[in-house]
Scaffold this motif. Structure first.
Motif, PDB file in Angstrom:
ATOM      1  N   GLY A 141     -89.758  57.271  70.229  1.00 57.28           N
ATOM      2  CA  GLY A 141     -90.463  56.237  69.484  1.00 57.28           C
ATOM      3  C   GLY A 141     -90.937  56.694  68.123  1.00 57.28           C
ATOM      4  N   ALA A 165     -91.884  58.498  73.866  1.00 55.87           N
ATOM      5  CA  ALA A 165     -90.503  58.956  74.059  1.00 55.87           C
ATOM      6  C   ALA A 165     -89.579  58.151  73.158  1.00 55.87           C
ATOM      7  CB  ALA A 165     -90.082  58.810  75.518  1.00 55.87           C
ATOM      8  N   ALA A 170     -99.122  46.692  70.207  1.00 60.71           N
ATOM      9  CA  ALA A 170     -99.898  47.375  69.172  1.00 60.71           C
ATOM     10  C   ALA A 170     -99.013  48.315  68.374  1.00 60.71           C
ATOM     11  CB  ALA A 170    -101.041  48.174  69.798  1.00 60.71           C
ATOM     12  N   ASP A 172     -89.502  52.614  80.865  1.00 59.85           N
ATOM     13  CA  ASP A 172     -88.766  53.765  81.404  1.00 59.85           C
ATOM     14  C   ASP A 172     -89.641  54.976  81.732  1.00 59.85           C
ATOM     15  OD1 ASP A 172     -86.163  53.150  81.759  1.00 59.85           O
ATOM     16  OD2 ASP A 172     -85.406  54.657  80.347  1.00 59.85           O
ATOM     17  N   GLY A 193     -91.758  50.406  75.273  1.00 59.46           N
ATOM     18  CA  GLY A 193     -90.614  49.497  75.403  1.00 59.46           C
ATOM     19  C   GLY A 193     -90.421  48.986  76.811  1.00 59.46           C
ATOM     20  N   THR A 194     -89.343  49.431  77.396  1.00 55.73           N
ATOM     21  CA  THR A 194     -88.904  48.837  78.650  1.00 55.73           C
ATOM     22  C   THR A 194     -89.556  49.483  79.875  1.00 55.73           C
ATOM     23  OG1 THR A 194     -87.084  50.366  78.508  1.00 55.73           O
ATOM     24  CG2 THR A 194     -86.701  48.170  77.674  1.00 55.73           C
ATOM     25  N   ASP A 248     -96.338  48.784  72.875  1.00 51.15           N
ATOM     26  CA  ASP A 248     -95.192  48.750  71.967  1.00 51.15           C
ATOM     27  C   ASP A 248     -95.504  47.759  70.860  1.00 51.15           C
ATOM     28  OD1 ASP A 248     -91.949  49.663  72.502  1.00 51.15           O
ATOM     29  OD2 ASP A 248     -92.333  48.144  70.956  1.00 51.15           O
ATOM     30  N   PHE A 281     -91.746  55.377  63.455  1.00 51.78           N
ATOM     31  CA  PHE A 281     -93.030  54.986  62.878  1.00 51.78           C
ATOM     32  C   PHE A 281     -93.019  55.198  61.382  1.00 51.78           C
ATOM     33  CE2 PHE A 281     -95.461  56.305  67.028  1.00 51.78           C
ATOM     34  CZ  PHE A 281     -94.706  55.398  67.745  1.00 51.78           C
TER      35      PHE A 281
END
Ligand code: SAM
Length: 260
Positions: free
Chosen positions: A149, A147, A128, A75, A72-73, A99, A153
């Motif tokens: 995440g 993290a 991906a 982090d 993501g961002t 991501d 899924f």
């Protein structure tokens, strides 16, 4: 129950998850801080310290090849690079932030411009699905992180097998994720907080109740410590010790696996 995630086809679940994160990308940090009272930052710091990225590499040695999935961002990735560089003197350690969601990744790219890794060859980005990392070579990665995440899924087992495939023998899989609160009284308090306050805060701060409702439900549905440890083992990993470390009474946990 609010989204009825169990009853929708997988492809549709995927697009709903995508929608959730496109909606929250901009307000993501504010919301994390609000919901966790800032504690997610401490968890992330601890996670990275426990992995000691870039260790036993020197300025001339190759450095670690890292992959931050659902990154993501950025982090986790920026913390990993900082630790490798500042603590372990490993300026050649690299990371791919991957991501499934291009808007989250775009946010990460934007943020990287404010770091010392702006446009650096040490940092790359990959859109991906964690379940299919076909552009990443087998046995090529030293450290795989994910993290907050994996609970999103669709097929977690498949993602774990992909993690196993891309890691080098001796490479480490490391996951930071919400988990099960171990004390039943604390659990009761925590559940009340998360099921009532978080969707409300989502509505007030981000104007989006449904996405935060989904986040709370996905935390509740994710396998607890032992079960997730067994999934990691089933994918072929060796797990050190009991296989996980609880953070803040089990609100979150760090799971690790080593590819034999
Ligand atoms: N790792 C960051 C952190 O700790 O702040 C971001 C976590 S964010 C809660 C979850 C991320 O998982 C989102 O950016 C989302 O797009 C991503 N994601 C969801 N499903 C995915 C999948 N199948 N493959 C890769 N990433 C996925």
């Amino acid at each position: 129950t609010h989204f009825g995630f169990e009853t929708v086809p997988e492809a549709e679940k995927e697009s709903r998850v995508a929608g959730v994160f496109s909606n929250v990308a901009a307000s993501y940090d504010t919301m994390n801080d609000f919901m966790s009272l800032g504690i997610h930052r401490l968890w992330k710091d601890h996670f990275v310290r426990s992995l000691n990225p870039g260790s036993s590499s020197t300025v001339d040695s190759p450095g670690w090849k890292m992959l931050d999935i659902a990154g993501g961002t950025g982090d986790i990735a920026f913390r990993l690079l900082d630790h490798a560089t500042d603590i372990n003197n490993s300026p050649s350690s690299t990371i791919i932030i991957s991501d499934i969601n291009p808007s989250m990744l775009a946010e990460g790219k934007k943020r990287s411009l404010a770091t010392s890794y702006a446009n650096s060859p040490r940092l790359s980005f990959l859109v991906a699905n964690a379940e299919d990392l076909n552009t990443i070579e087998s046995n090529s990665v030293d450290l795989y992180t994910v993290a907050f995440g994996i609970r999103n899924f669709t097929n977690k087992e498949k993602a774990l097998r992909e993690a196993y495939r891309v890691l080098k023998p001796g490479g480490v899989f490391a996951c930071l994720e919400f988990s099960g609160v171990t004390n039943s009284l604390f659990d009761a308090v925590y559940k009340r907080w998360s099921f009532s306050a978080i969707p409300l805060i989502g509505q007030l701060v981000a104007g989006d109740r449904a996405s935060y409702q989904y986040l709370v439900e996905s935390i509740e549905k994710f396998p607890k410590q032992e079960e997730f440890r067994d999934m990691i083992k089933d994918a072929g990993f060796m797990v050190p010790g009991k296989g996980w470390e609880d953070l803040t009474g089990g609100i979150a946990a760090i799971h690790k696996g080593i590819k034999p």
